[in-house]
Write an enzyme that holds these catalytic residues in place. Structure first.
Site, PDB file in Angstrom:
ATOM      1  N   HIS A  10     -22.874  18.613  20.497  1.00 41.43           N
ATOM      2  CA  HIS A  10     -21.960  19.470  21.249  1.00 41.43           C
ATOM      3  C   HIS A  10     -22.756  20.232  22.312  1.00 41.43           C
ATOM      4  O   HIS A  10     -23.914  20.604  22.072  1.00 41.43           O
ATOM      5  CB  HIS A  10     -21.256  20.452  20.301  1.00 41.43           C
ATOM      6  CG  HIS A  10     -20.138  21.183  20.978  1.00 41.43           C
ATOM      7  ND1 HIS A  10     -20.372  22.250  21.798  1.00 41.43           N
ATOM      8  CD2 HIS A  10     -18.800  20.970  20.985  1.00 41.43           C
ATOM      9  CE1 HIS A  10     -19.208  22.678  22.281  1.00 41.43           C
ATOM     10  NE2 HIS A  10     -18.236  21.911  21.804  1.00 41.43           N
TER      11      HIS A  10
ATOM     12  N   GLU B 141     -16.912  16.069  27.069  1.00 41.25           N
ATOM     13  CA  GLU B 141     -16.615  17.480  27.262  1.00 41.25           C
ATOM     14  C   GLU B 141     -17.412  17.999  28.468  1.00 41.25           C
ATOM     15  O   GLU B 141     -18.592  18.379  28.312  1.00 41.25           O
ATOM     16  CB  GLU B 141     -17.004  18.287  26.024  1.00 41.25           C
ATOM     17  CG  GLU B 141     -16.204  17.931  24.793  1.00 41.25           C
ATOM     18  CD  GLU B 141     -16.151  19.089  23.812  1.00 41.25           C
ATOM     19  OE1 GLU B 141     -15.044  19.460  23.428  1.00 41.25           O
ATOM     20  OE2 GLU B 141     -17.208  19.632  23.447  1.00 41.25           O
TER      21      GLU B 141
ATOM     22  N   SER C 291     -10.835  23.071  27.334  1.00 42.65           N
ATOM     23  CA  SER C 291      -9.622  23.828  27.685  1.00 42.65           C
ATOM     24  C   SER C 291      -8.335  23.020  27.498  1.00 42.65           C
ATOM     25  O   SER C 291      -7.385  23.176  28.273  1.00 42.65           O
ATOM     26  CB  SER C 291      -9.731  24.368  29.114  1.00 42.65           C
ATOM     27  OG  SER C 291     -10.823  25.277  29.218  1.00 42.65           O
TER      28      SER C 291
ATOM     29  N   GLU D  65     -22.766  23.170  23.226  1.00 41.40           N
ATOM     30  CA  GLU D  65     -23.303  24.472  22.786  1.00 41.40           C
ATOM     31  C   GLU D  65     -24.580  24.274  21.972  1.00 41.40           C
ATOM     32  O   GLU D  65     -25.507  25.086  22.044  1.00 41.40           O
ATOM     33  CB  GLU D  65     -22.220  25.236  21.996  1.00 41.40           C
ATOM     34  CG  GLU D  65     -21.134  25.746  22.941  1.00 41.40           C
ATOM     35  CD  GLU D  65     -19.749  25.865  22.332  1.00 41.40           C
ATOM     36  OE1 GLU D  65     -19.621  25.865  21.101  1.00 41.40           O
ATOM     37  OE2 GLU D  65     -18.796  25.951  23.125  1.00 41.40           O
TER      38      GLU D  65
ATOM     39  N   GLY E  76     -11.075  23.272  21.167  1.00 44.42           N
ATOM     40  CA  GLY E  76     -11.729  24.488  20.693  1.00 44.42           C
ATOM     41  C   GLY E  76     -10.709  25.588  20.471  1.00 44.42           C
ATOM     42  O   GLY E  76      -9.987  25.623  19.473  1.00 44.42           O
ATOM     43  N   GLY E  77     -10.623  26.504  21.436  1.00 43.00           N
ATOM     44  CA  GLY E  77      -9.808  27.710  21.279  1.00 43.00           C
ATOM     45  C   GLY E  77      -8.391  27.470  20.777  1.00 43.00           C
ATOM     46  O   GLY E  77      -7.921  28.169  19.865  1.00 43.00           O
TER      47      GLY E  77
ATOM     48  N   ASN F 115     -12.120  21.908  16.638  1.00 39.33           N
ATOM     49  CA  ASN F 115     -13.460  22.470  16.481  1.00 39.33           C
ATOM     50  C   ASN F 115     -13.311  23.987  16.498  1.00 39.33           C
ATOM     51  O   ASN F 115     -13.143  24.580  17.560  1.00 39.33           O
ATOM     52  CB  ASN F 115     -14.367  21.991  17.619  1.00 39.33           C
ATOM     53  CG  ASN F 115     -15.738  22.652  17.578  1.00 39.33           C
ATOM     54  OD1 ASN F 115     -16.088  23.296  16.585  1.00 39.33           O
ATOM     55  ND2 ASN F 115     -16.508  22.496  18.642  1.00 39.33           N
ATOM     56  N   TRP F 116     -13.388  24.563  15.320  1.00 32.46           N
ATOM     57  CA  TRP F 116     -13.207  26.028  15.234  1.00 32.46           C
ATOM     58  C   TRP F 116     -14.422  26.811  15.702  1.00 32.46           C
ATOM     59  O   TRP F 116     -14.363  28.026  15.815  1.00 32.46           O
ATOM     60  CB  TRP F 116     -12.871  26.416  13.779  1.00 32.46           C
ATOM     61  CG  TRP F 116     -11.444  26.188  13.417  1.00 32.46           C
ATOM     62  CD1 TRP F 116     -10.501  25.537  14.153  1.00 32.46           C
ATOM     63  CD2 TRP F 116     -10.794  26.640  12.231  1.00 32.46           C
ATOM     64  NE1 TRP F 116      -9.296  25.549  13.494  1.00 32.46           N
ATOM     65  CE2 TRP F 116      -9.451  26.218  12.311  1.00 32.46           C
ATOM     66  CE3 TRP F 116     -11.214  27.348  11.109  1.00 32.46           C
ATOM     67  CZ2 TRP F 116      -8.524  26.490  11.306  1.00 32.46           C
ATOM     68  CZ3 TRP F 116     -10.299  27.616  10.100  1.00 32.46           C
ATOM     69  CH2 TRP F 116      -8.966  27.187  10.203  1.00 32.46           C
ATOM     70  N   LYS F 117     -15.523  26.113  15.937  1.00 33.01           N
ATOM     71  CA  LYS F 117     -16.774  26.789  16.306  1.00 33.01           C
ATOM     72  C   LYS F 117     -17.050  27.903  15.277  1.00 33.01           C
ATOM     73  O   LYS F 117     -16.714  27.726  14.106  1.00 33.01           O
ATOM     74  CB  LYS F 117     -16.700  27.296  17.745  1.00 33.01           C
ATOM     75  CG  LYS F 117     -16.267  26.180  18.713  1.00 33.01           C
ATOM     76  CD  LYS F 117     -16.414  26.496  20.152  1.00 33.01           C
ATOM     77  CE  LYS F 117     -15.971  25.298  20.983  1.00 33.01           C
ATOM     78  NZ  LYS F 117     -16.195  25.474  22.416  1.00 33.01           N
TER      79      LYS F 117
ATOM     80  N   GLY G 175     -14.080  26.320  27.236  1.00 34.46           N
ATOM     81  CA  GLY G 175     -13.842  27.749  27.039  1.00 34.46           C
ATOM     82  C   GLY G 175     -13.631  28.511  28.334  1.00 34.46           C
ATOM     83  O   GLY G 175     -13.679  29.740  28.348  1.00 34.46           O
TER      84      GLY G 175
HETATM   85  P1  13P Z   1     -12.176  24.849  24.395  1.00 38.33           P
HETATM   86  O1  13P Z   1     -10.993  23.983  23.999  1.00 38.33           O
HETATM   87  O2  13P Z   1     -12.100  26.226  23.817  1.00 38.33           O
HETATM   88  O3  13P Z   1     -12.414  24.796  25.858  1.00 38.33           O
HETATM   89  O4  13P Z   1     -13.463  24.194  23.696  1.00 38.33           O
HETATM   90  C1  13P Z   1     -13.709  22.853  23.874  1.00 38.33           C
HETATM   91  C2  13P Z   1     -14.787  22.447  22.943  1.00 38.33           C
HETATM   92  O5  13P Z   1     -15.936  22.787  23.140  1.00 38.33           O
HETATM   93  C3  13P Z   1     -14.413  21.683  21.753  1.00 38.33           C
HETATM   94  O6  13P Z   1     -15.527  21.178  21.113  1.00 38.33           O
END
Ligand code: 13P
Length: 247
Positions: free
Chosen positions: A91, A160, A205, A93, A226-227, A8-10, A166
Protein backbone atom coordinates in the site's frame (compact mmCIF):
# COMPACT_ATOMS: atom_id res chain seq x y z
CA UNK A 1 -15.54 -12.58 -13.11
CA UNK A 2 -17.56 -11.24 -10.17
CA UNK A 3 -16.59 -7.77 -9.00
CA UNK A 4 -14.33 -7.39 -5.99
CA UNK A 5 -14.74 -4.59 -3.46
CA UNK A 6 -12.30 -4.41 -0.55
CA UNK A 7 -12.64 -2.30 2.60
CA UNK A 8 -9.34 -0.99 3.97
CA UNK A 9 -10.05 0.47 7.38
CA UNK A 10 -6.43 1.54 7.82
CA UNK A 11 -5.80 2.46 11.49
CA UNK A 12 -9.42 3.26 12.31
CA UNK A 13 -11.91 1.50 14.54
CA UNK A 14 -12.73 0.44 18.06
CA UNK A 15 -14.74 -2.38 19.59
CA UNK A 16 -17.80 -0.13 19.55
CA UNK A 17 -17.27 0.93 15.94
CA UNK A 18 -16.85 -2.68 14.82
CA UNK A 19 -20.06 -3.67 16.61
CA UNK A 20 -21.96 -0.82 14.98
CA UNK A 21 -20.59 -1.59 11.52
CA UNK A 22 -21.38 -5.30 11.82
CA UNK A 23 -24.86 -4.62 13.12
CA UNK A 24 -25.63 -2.31 10.19
CA UNK A 25 -23.97 -4.54 7.60
CA UNK A 26 -25.82 -7.65 8.67
CA UNK A 27 -29.16 -5.85 8.22
CA UNK A 28 -28.41 -4.79 4.64
CA UNK A 29 -29.66 -6.95 1.76
CA UNK A 30 -27.28 -9.60 0.42
CA UNK A 31 -25.25 -8.57 -2.61
CA UNK A 32 -24.92 -10.41 -5.91
CA UNK A 33 -22.14 -10.55 -8.53
CA UNK A 34 -19.62 -9.00 -6.17
CA UNK A 35 -17.23 -10.38 -3.56
CA UNK A 36 -16.65 -8.16 -0.53
CA UNK A 37 -13.55 -8.25 1.65
CA UNK A 38 -12.96 -6.38 4.89
CA UNK A 39 -9.48 -5.52 6.17
CA UNK A 40 -9.77 -4.16 9.72
CA UNK A 41 -6.77 -3.53 11.99
CA UNK A 42 -5.38 -6.77 13.44
CA UNK A 43 -7.03 -6.46 16.90
CA UNK A 44 -10.49 -6.42 15.30
CA UNK A 45 -10.07 -9.36 12.93
CA UNK A 46 -11.62 -11.73 15.45
CA UNK A 47 -14.66 -9.60 16.17
CA UNK A 48 -15.32 -9.05 12.48
CA UNK A 49 -14.78 -12.71 11.62
CA UNK A 50 -17.16 -13.89 14.32
CA UNK A 51 -19.99 -11.50 13.61
CA UNK A 52 -20.09 -10.60 9.98
CA UNK A 53 -22.05 -12.33 7.25
CA UNK A 54 -21.30 -12.26 3.54
CA UNK A 55 -17.81 -10.79 3.82
CA UNK A 56 -14.42 -12.36 3.50
CA UNK A 57 -11.66 -11.40 5.92
CA UNK A 58 -8.47 -9.66 4.84
CA UNK A 59 -5.47 -8.01 6.46
CA UNK A 60 -3.69 -4.75 5.68
CA UNK A 61 -0.10 -5.94 5.83
CA UNK A 62 2.12 -8.87 6.81
CA UNK A 63 5.70 -9.54 7.75
CA UNK A 64 8.45 -10.29 5.27
CA UNK A 65 9.66 -13.14 7.47
CA UNK A 66 7.77 -16.38 8.05
CA UNK A 67 8.44 -16.68 11.80
CA UNK A 68 10.95 -15.91 14.50
CA UNK A 69 12.21 -13.05 16.65
CA UNK A 70 10.44 -10.19 14.88
CA UNK A 71 8.70 -8.28 17.66
CA UNK A 72 5.47 -6.68 16.54
CA UNK A 73 5.23 -8.50 13.23
CA UNK A 74 2.46 -10.82 12.00
CA UNK A 75 3.22 -13.45 9.35
CA UNK A 76 1.17 -14.33 6.30
CA UNK A 77 0.85 -17.90 7.63
CA UNK A 78 -0.66 -16.56 10.87
CA UNK A 79 -3.14 -14.47 8.91
CA UNK A 80 -4.13 -17.45 6.77
CA UNK A 81 -4.44 -19.55 9.93
CA UNK A 82 -6.66 -16.85 11.36
CA UNK A 83 -9.03 -17.01 8.41
CA UNK A 84 -7.82 -14.14 6.28
CA UNK A 85 -8.15 -14.84 2.58
CA UNK A 86 -6.55 -11.63 1.28
CA UNK A 87 -3.62 -9.49 2.40
CA UNK A 88 -2.82 -6.01 1.09
CA UNK A 89 0.84 -5.59 0.21
CA UNK A 90 2.70 -2.49 -0.90
CA UNK A 91 0.00 0.00 0.00
CA UNK A 92 1.32 3.48 -0.77
CA UNK A 93 1.18 4.39 2.92
CA UNK A 94 3.50 1.46 3.66
CA UNK A 95 5.76 2.56 0.83
CA UNK A 96 5.89 6.27 1.73
CA UNK A 97 5.63 6.20 5.54
CA UNK A 98 7.53 2.99 6.30
CA UNK A 99 9.98 2.96 3.43
CA UNK A 100 8.80 -0.29 1.86
CA UNK A 101 10.30 -0.78 -1.55
CA UNK A 102 9.42 -3.08 -4.41
CA UNK A 103 11.82 -5.75 -3.15
CA UNK A 104 9.96 -5.99 0.17
CA UNK A 105 6.62 -5.91 -1.60
CA UNK A 106 7.77 -8.82 -3.76
CA UNK A 107 8.81 -10.87 -0.71
CA UNK A 108 5.54 -10.16 1.09
CA UNK A 109 3.48 -11.03 -1.97
CA UNK A 110 5.36 -14.34 -2.21
CA UNK A 111 4.78 -15.05 1.49
CA UNK A 112 1.07 -14.38 1.13
CA UNK A 113 0.58 -16.59 -1.89
CA UNK A 114 2.78 -19.32 -0.38
CA UNK A 115 0.35 -19.27 2.56
CA UNK A 116 -2.37 -20.16 0.07
CA UNK A 117 -4.18 -16.83 0.18
CA UNK A 118 -4.43 -13.88 -2.18
CA UNK A 119 -2.02 -10.95 -2.34
CA UNK A 120 -3.54 -7.58 -3.21
CA UNK A 121 -0.48 -5.87 -4.65
CA UNK A 122 -0.94 -2.08 -4.58
CA UNK A 123 0.69 0.13 -7.19
CA UNK A 124 0.28 3.76 -8.13
CA UNK A 125 2.07 6.91 -9.10
CA UNK A 126 2.59 10.22 -7.28
CA UNK A 127 1.25 13.51 -8.58
CA UNK A 128 4.74 14.43 -9.80
CA UNK A 129 4.94 11.20 -11.76
CA UNK A 130 1.61 11.89 -13.42
CA UNK A 131 2.30 15.52 -14.17
CA UNK A 132 5.63 14.66 -15.75
CA UNK A 133 3.99 11.94 -17.84
CA UNK A 134 5.97 9.15 -16.16
CA UNK A 135 2.99 7.45 -14.49
CA UNK A 136 2.73 4.43 -16.78
CA UNK A 137 6.45 3.75 -16.52
CA UNK A 138 6.34 4.00 -12.71
CA UNK A 139 3.46 1.55 -12.39
CA UNK A 140 5.08 -0.76 -14.95
CA UNK A 141 8.27 -0.82 -12.89
CA UNK A 142 6.35 -1.50 -9.67
CA UNK A 143 4.60 -4.46 -11.29
CA UNK A 144 7.77 -5.76 -12.87
CA UNK A 145 9.57 -5.68 -9.53
CA UNK A 146 6.76 -6.96 -7.32
CA UNK A 147 5.18 -9.86 -9.15
CA UNK A 148 8.07 -12.23 -9.77
CA UNK A 149 7.07 -15.69 -8.51
CA UNK A 150 3.54 -14.59 -7.59
CA UNK A 151 1.04 -16.94 -9.26
CA UNK A 152 -1.70 -15.23 -11.27
CA UNK A 153 -4.40 -17.29 -9.58
CA UNK A 154 -3.53 -15.82 -6.18
CA UNK A 155 -3.07 -12.23 -7.31
CA UNK A 156 -5.18 -9.07 -7.22
CA UNK A 157 -3.69 -5.77 -8.42
CA UNK A 158 -4.93 -2.54 -6.83
CA UNK A 159 -4.22 0.66 -8.76
CA UNK A 160 -4.18 3.49 -6.25
CA UNK A 161 -2.82 6.79 -7.57
CA UNK A 162 -1.18 8.36 -4.53
CA UNK A 163 -2.66 11.78 -5.34
CA UNK A 164 -6.20 10.37 -5.10
CA UNK A 165 -5.85 8.62 -1.72
CA UNK A 166 -7.73 10.34 1.07
CA UNK A 167 -7.77 13.59 -0.89
CA UNK A 168 -11.29 13.54 -2.28
CA UNK A 169 -9.64 13.90 -5.68
CA UNK A 170 -10.74 10.77 -7.54
CA UNK A 171 -9.09 9.77 -10.81
CA UNK A 172 -11.40 10.35 -13.75
CA UNK A 173 -12.86 7.17 -15.20
CA UNK A 174 -10.63 7.73 -18.26
CA UNK A 175 -7.49 8.05 -16.12
CA UNK A 176 -8.33 4.98 -14.05
CA UNK A 177 -9.47 2.86 -16.97
CA UNK A 178 -6.44 3.86 -19.03
CA UNK A 179 -4.03 2.76 -16.32
CA UNK A 180 -5.97 -0.45 -15.74
CA UNK A 181 -5.56 -1.24 -19.44
CA UNK A 182 -1.81 -0.71 -19.10
CA UNK A 183 -1.76 -3.02 -16.06
CA UNK A 184 -3.81 -5.64 -17.92
CA UNK A 185 -1.34 -5.59 -20.80
CA UNK A 186 1.51 -6.08 -18.34
CA UNK A 187 -0.28 -8.99 -16.68
CA UNK A 188 -0.95 -10.59 -20.05
CA UNK A 189 2.69 -10.24 -20.97
CA UNK A 190 3.78 -11.85 -17.70
CA UNK A 191 1.16 -14.59 -17.31
CA UNK A 192 -0.35 -15.11 -20.75
CA UNK A 193 -4.11 -15.77 -20.74
CA UNK A 194 -4.09 -16.34 -16.96
CA UNK A 195 -3.27 -12.64 -16.66
CA UNK A 196 -6.71 -11.80 -18.03
CA UNK A 197 -8.34 -13.32 -14.94
CA UNK A 198 -6.40 -11.28 -12.37
CA UNK A 199 -8.81 -8.72 -10.87
CA UNK A 200 -7.60 -5.11 -11.17
CA UNK A 201 -9.32 -2.86 -8.63
CA UNK A 202 -9.17 0.92 -8.34
CA UNK A 203 -8.57 2.81 -5.08
CA UNK A 204 -8.51 6.51 -4.26
CA UNK A 205 -11.49 8.48 -2.94
CA UNK A 206 -14.08 5.94 -4.10
CA UNK A 207 -17.48 6.96 -2.73
CA UNK A 208 -21.09 5.96 -3.35
CA UNK A 209 -21.38 9.09 -5.54
CA UNK A 210 -18.60 8.16 -7.98
CA UNK A 211 -18.57 4.35 -7.82
CA UNK A 212 -21.07 3.58 -10.58
CA UNK A 213 -19.24 5.76 -13.10
CA UNK A 214 -15.92 4.09 -12.32
CA UNK A 215 -17.42 0.61 -12.47
CA UNK A 216 -18.80 1.20 -15.94
CA UNK A 217 -15.22 1.21 -17.22
CA UNK A 218 -14.39 -2.07 -18.95
CA UNK A 219 -11.01 -2.52 -17.25
CA UNK A 220 -12.10 -1.80 -13.66
CA UNK A 221 -12.99 -4.97 -11.77
CA UNK A 222 -13.70 -3.45 -8.38
CA UNK A 223 -12.45 -1.07 -5.74
CA UNK A 224 -10.16 -0.76 -2.74
CA UNK A 225 -12.02 1.63 -0.47
CA UNK A 226 -10.55 3.59 2.45
CA UNK A 227 -12.60 6.30 4.15
CA UNK A 228 -15.98 5.33 2.71
CA UNK A 229 -15.55 1.75 3.94
CA UNK A 230 -15.83 2.84 7.57
CA UNK A 231 -19.56 3.32 7.12
CA UNK A 232 -21.46 0.10 6.44
CA UNK A 233 -24.12 1.84 4.36
CA UNK A 234 -21.59 3.62 2.14
CA UNK A 235 -19.53 0.50 1.63
CA UNK A 236 -22.66 -1.49 0.79
CA UNK A 237 -23.69 1.12 -1.79
CA UNK A 238 -20.28 0.94 -3.45
CA UNK A 239 -20.34 -2.87 -3.51
CA UNK A 240 -23.90 -2.82 -4.77
CA UNK A 241 -22.91 -0.51 -7.65
CA UNK A 242 -20.19 -3.01 -8.57
CA UNK A 243 -22.62 -5.93 -8.43
CA UNK A 244 -25.12 -4.06 -10.61
CA UNK A 245 -22.40 -3.53 -13.19
CA UNK A 246 -21.63 -7.27 -13.30
CA UNK A 247 -25.22 -8.58 -13.25
P1 13P B 1 -9.56 6.56 0.37
O1 13P B 1 -10.72 5.76 -0.20
O2 13P B 1 -9.83 7.05 1.76
O3 13P B 1 -9.10 7.59 -0.58
O4 13P B 1 -8.35 5.52 0.55
C1 13P B 1 -7.98 4.74 -0.52
C2 13P B 1 -7.03 3.71 -0.04
O5 13P B 1 -5.89 4.01 0.26
C3 13P B 1 -7.53 2.34 0.10
O6 13P B 1 -6.49 1.45 0.33
Amino acid sequence: MAGLVIANWKMHGSTAAVAEFVDQWNRLPPLGHVDTVICPPYPYLAAVADAMTGMVLGAQNCAEADQGAFTGEVSADMLADWGCRYVLVGHSERRSLYGEGDAQVAIKARRVTAAGIKAVVCVGETLDNRESGGHEAVVGRQLQASLAEVPAAELVVAYEPVWAIGTGRVATPEQADGMHAVIRAHLHEQYGDAGNDVPIVYGGSVKPENAAELFQCPNIDGALVGGASLDAGSFWQIASAMGAGRA
